[in-house]
Design a protein around this motif. Sequence first.
Motif, PDB file in Angstrom:
ATOM      1  N   VAL A  22     113.018 114.713 119.334  1.00  0.00           N
ATOM      2  CA  VAL A  22     113.186 114.317 120.731  1.00  0.00           C
ATOM      3  C   VAL A  22     114.441 113.456 120.847  1.00  0.00           C
ATOM      4  CG1 VAL A  22     112.105 113.182 122.720  1.00  0.00           C
ATOM      5  CG2 VAL A  22     110.665 114.236 120.950  1.00  0.00           C
ATOM      6  N   THR A  23     115.340 113.856 121.735  1.00  0.00           N
ATOM      7  CA  THR A  23     116.563 113.058 121.922  1.00  0.00           C
ATOM      8  C   THR A  23     116.475 112.291 123.228  1.00  0.00           C
ATOM      9  OG1 THR A  23     117.603 114.910 123.088  1.00  0.00           O
ATOM     10  CG2 THR A  23     118.039 114.692 120.712  1.00  0.00           C
ATOM     11  N   PHE A  24     117.062 111.116 123.233  1.00  0.00           N
ATOM     12  CA  PHE A  24     117.149 110.344 124.471  1.00  0.00           C
ATOM     13  C   PHE A  24     118.596 110.029 124.805  1.00  0.00           C
ATOM     14  CE2 PHE A  24     117.960 106.383 126.643  1.00  0.00           C
ATOM     15  CZ  PHE A  24     117.141 106.458 127.753  1.00  0.00           C
ATOM     16  N   VAL A  25     118.994 110.344 126.029  1.00  0.00           N
ATOM     17  CA  VAL A  25     120.226 109.791 126.608  1.00  0.00           C
ATOM     18  C   VAL A  25     119.924 109.494 128.074  1.00  0.00           C
ATOM     19  CG1 VAL A  25     121.903 110.957 125.099  1.00  0.00           C
ATOM     20  CG2 VAL A  25     121.110 112.097 127.188  1.00  0.00           C
ATOM     21  N   THR A  26     120.693 108.600 128.648  1.00  0.00           N
ATOM     22  CA  THR A  26     120.502 108.276 130.059  1.00  0.00           C
ATOM     23  C   THR A  26     121.269 109.281 130.914  1.00  0.00           C
ATOM     24  OG1 THR A  26     120.207 105.948 129.566  1.00  0.00           O
ATOM     25  CG2 THR A  26     120.859 106.491 131.815  1.00  0.00           C
ATOM     26  N   ALA A  27     120.641 109.758 131.958  1.00  0.00           N
ATOM     27  CA  ALA A  27     121.311 110.688 132.871  1.00  0.00           C
ATOM     28  C   ALA A  27     122.533 110.006 133.474  1.00  0.00           C
ATOM     29  CB  ALA A  27     120.354 111.107 133.982  1.00  0.00           C
TER      30      ALA A  27
END
Lengths: 276, 403
Positions: A22-27
């Motif tokens: 699972v990757t996280f980046v801010t929109a």
Amino acid sequence: MSQTRIAKRFEILKAEGRSAFVTFVTAGDPDLETSKKLLSGMAKAGADILEIGMPFSDPMADGPAIQLGSQRALAAGMTLKGVLSLVSDLRQSDDETPIVLMGYYNPIYSYGVDKFLNDAKAAGVDGFIVVDLPPEEEREFAIPAKEAGLDFIYLTTPTADDERLEKIGRRASGFIYYVSITGVTGTASATSSDVAAAVKRIKNTSDLPVAIGFGINTPAQAQEMASVSDAAVVGSAIVKKIAGNLDENGKAKAGLVDDVLSYVSELAGGVKAAKA
Amino acid sequence: MNTPNTYMAGPDEDGRFGIFGGRFVAETLMPLILEVEKYFNEAKDDPAFKKQVAGYLKQYVGRPSPLYFAERFTEHCGGAKIYFKREDLNHTGAHKINSCVAQILLAKRMGKKRIIAETGAGQHGVATATVCALFGLECVIFMGATDIERQQPNVFRMKLLGAEVRPVTAGAGTLKDAMNEALRDWVANVHDTYYLIGTVAGPHPYPVMVREFQKIIGEEVREQIMEQEGRLPDTLIACVGGGSNAMGLFYPFLDDRNVQIIGVEAAGLGVDTDEHAASLTGGRPGVLHGNRTYLLQDDDGQIEEAHSISAGLDYPGIGPEHSWLFEQGRVEYHSITDDEAVASFQLCTKLEGIIPALESSHALAEAEKMAKTMSKDKIIVVNMSGRGDKDVNTIAKAMGTVL
């Protein structure tokens, strides 16, 4: 109800015998165009589930890396409406990768819970992580989300006793997100033996997949955590990669997308090397 | 709207005053928040705890604080009689110490070894550092970098008291940012740390707990005014940032429907500008720092920076009970600009020989306005929530004086 994208993805991975990455980046970090390119390349680079941050002015549970990412996105004009339209765009080319929105409650409350759930569903969102909505406040958003057929992903932490785990296990949907350290994002790292024990306790309360996050910074750590759980989440480390590819004015350098995606591939390699 | 039988019953078991309040915190903190609630509920009904708190309030803080008839200030205004509740005479120079003494005793009951707190003007930081010195506990104070700059004397006091002052540079470097950072620290150190919140805001049980520890202000005023005037006051006035001195004064009078109650928000450069801290006048309900309350925010629900010359009022939110009292119409909320507060600060200093805190000067300015419209047989009680020695630099700057 038909199977959700999240359930389907975990089922496929289970058949493949591996954990999810699972990757996280801010929109909108560092700007809308770059963010679009990043997110649309994530799945190909090896992300199994996309966790996308809804930027907020006061991210109380986040460390410096994600705080700065959130600030960059807001400064570049991202709004909650903008997040949903970004998701809509992503869905044009990818109707399978699950998308989970992560953030804080106030922008959702301000948007209006029912309207937000409608619009998020229409955009192709699958679930939510809302940091400041513990089970005690489930009537605000978690229950309406589940009624709308969307997953509300609860966080659980090392501070939870068995009774609290039970409380969360009973309510959870999609997957359960184990915050492996007591701290904000991107700071300390847990040991895999502690995490393995915690996962076992959580699994006593629910059949849902368990994801591990906070403090996973390297492919080796990702492999280690994926081997004792159903999913490894990497956020701050990816966001730092974005920050490292900005010029002195905070604008994206030409190589940003390639550099971040190749790092995502390395991390994905770690997860895929793990034994589920 | 239905009028409730009592305004004193809240919060409910979920920590709500109507729709306001609640427990909007990260899951990591929830077990601890529930533990704080359990200990608070036990302590507040425990005679031994009450006796312990009362002892410190009397012998260490110097309570009861006087209720002083401000004769020359009254004459100047030319209307209602104005009394000052002298919280500025408390040890450490403000009302903040009332709640700090009680909360530190609670933290000790809970076995916590380390205390953290946020501070704006530095009054709460000083009060927290003071009780930590008194009980030999480690103390870390989070303070916005902007506030550190404008409240240097208090920063040095905290350091002398043995506290570590951690500058917060995120955002505008004011109270909101300090609170974010304190919450982050708490998440990372839940096992041994107690978060000593300075105002009637934050997750349940803080709003009710801090009110319970501050309501002694209003209880004393009731007794003192009966003694001095033989009746209750017509009007109560207090400044409101988070709103702890105001809740402390107001709460015991909420069901005395003939007592007019006025909270004074900081209008900064004016509530029609972007530079103010009047969350009730200029904001709308939202969720921040553990509670639902009125907040200054943009259309997207992003929290906006507040502005006030007074660091203690420079916060884009307000305690949830105030939001409820506002919607119920039981308490009126007015606002006072930076300039009006500075003028009252100078007036009070010259006429009464009392240097008021800039925060309290907002309440004084409102009292000036109100008194003029009231007859001479009416009585106003103003909460002189703190002393203004800490603000001398700011005032000098506002007056164009170089020290």
